[in-house]
Scaffold this active site. Sequence first.
Site, PDB file in Angstrom:
ATOM      1  N   ARG A   1       1.312   4.551 -13.455  1.00 53.53           N
ATOM      2  CA  ARG A   1       1.941   5.850 -13.658  1.00 53.53           C
ATOM      3  C   ARG A   1       3.304   5.944 -12.964  1.00 53.53           C
ATOM      4  O   ARG A   1       3.482   5.407 -11.882  1.00 53.53           O
ATOM      5  CB  ARG A   1       1.030   6.969 -13.155  1.00 53.53           C
TER       6      ARG A   1
ATOM      7  N   ASP B   1      -2.687   0.964 -11.372  1.00 55.67           N
ATOM      8  CA  ASP B   1      -2.069   2.265 -11.608  1.00 55.67           C
ATOM      9  C   ASP B   1      -0.622   2.053 -12.038  1.00 55.67           C
ATOM     10  O   ASP B   1       0.202   1.602 -11.243  1.00 55.67           O
ATOM     11  CB  ASP B   1      -2.129   3.105 -10.324  1.00 55.67           C
TER      12      ASP B   1
END
Length: 251
Positions: A177, A175
């Site tokens: 983000r 991830d």
Amino acid sequence: MNQINLETRAIEILEKKIQRIDRGDRSVYLVGPIRLPVNLDGETVHFKWYCWLDSAEMMEDTSKVVAHLSSANLADSQQSSVLVYGDFEESEDALVRFHSICHTGDIFGSKRCDCGYQLKQSMKMMVANGSGALFYLANHEGRGIGLFSKAMAYVLQENGYDTVEANEELGFVDDSRKYDEAIAVLQQLRKKPITLITNNPKKLDALTDAGALLVGRTPLWGDISDFNEKYLQTKVLKSGHLQAEEVSRDE
């Protein structure tokens, strides 16, 4: 009316709707609010829409922002936005959702994930609550790997890899983000505490680390089916998402 007057009038209109948020060596330009009637399960619900642009250019006035648009090729990339419901600035209890763009789930209604369900359900929750803000984060496709890479990850998933394994095989972390832009916009729009709609503790940590006023969390699980059950289990077992409570299962 001559061209100069037309341009002047447009600038006068736009400068009332543009805010600049300084973030060190970068700036976020926030345009809005814009009235946006939304069809939510057959009912027209009125939201206020904002869109923002992150830029390394420090543009001091609205005319420079406008002049930048035609040469910036913004259609080659996506810009994020936020959909606000009710008196988000002043209400005592406001819900916030940081929603990562999902081309397949949000647009096509794919059941390989729960993104489309979470998008609509969070909007319904905000309307029921009386105020809220849905941040639609455009650079978050596939947990930050982009749409084309996500398509290749889907190919791997169809051949036995789970979501995390597929991303890692393509050279990405699970991830990637980031939420700093969204948090800067949130803090510009509201100074009071918020409740975050999420199952992801990384979003809670991002808000806390940024000093945002966070008073609670509301989970959002649902639309579980044979098509996305492994995907949702991987979120809990490998990505650290908070355990789902008992929810209805759609075969």
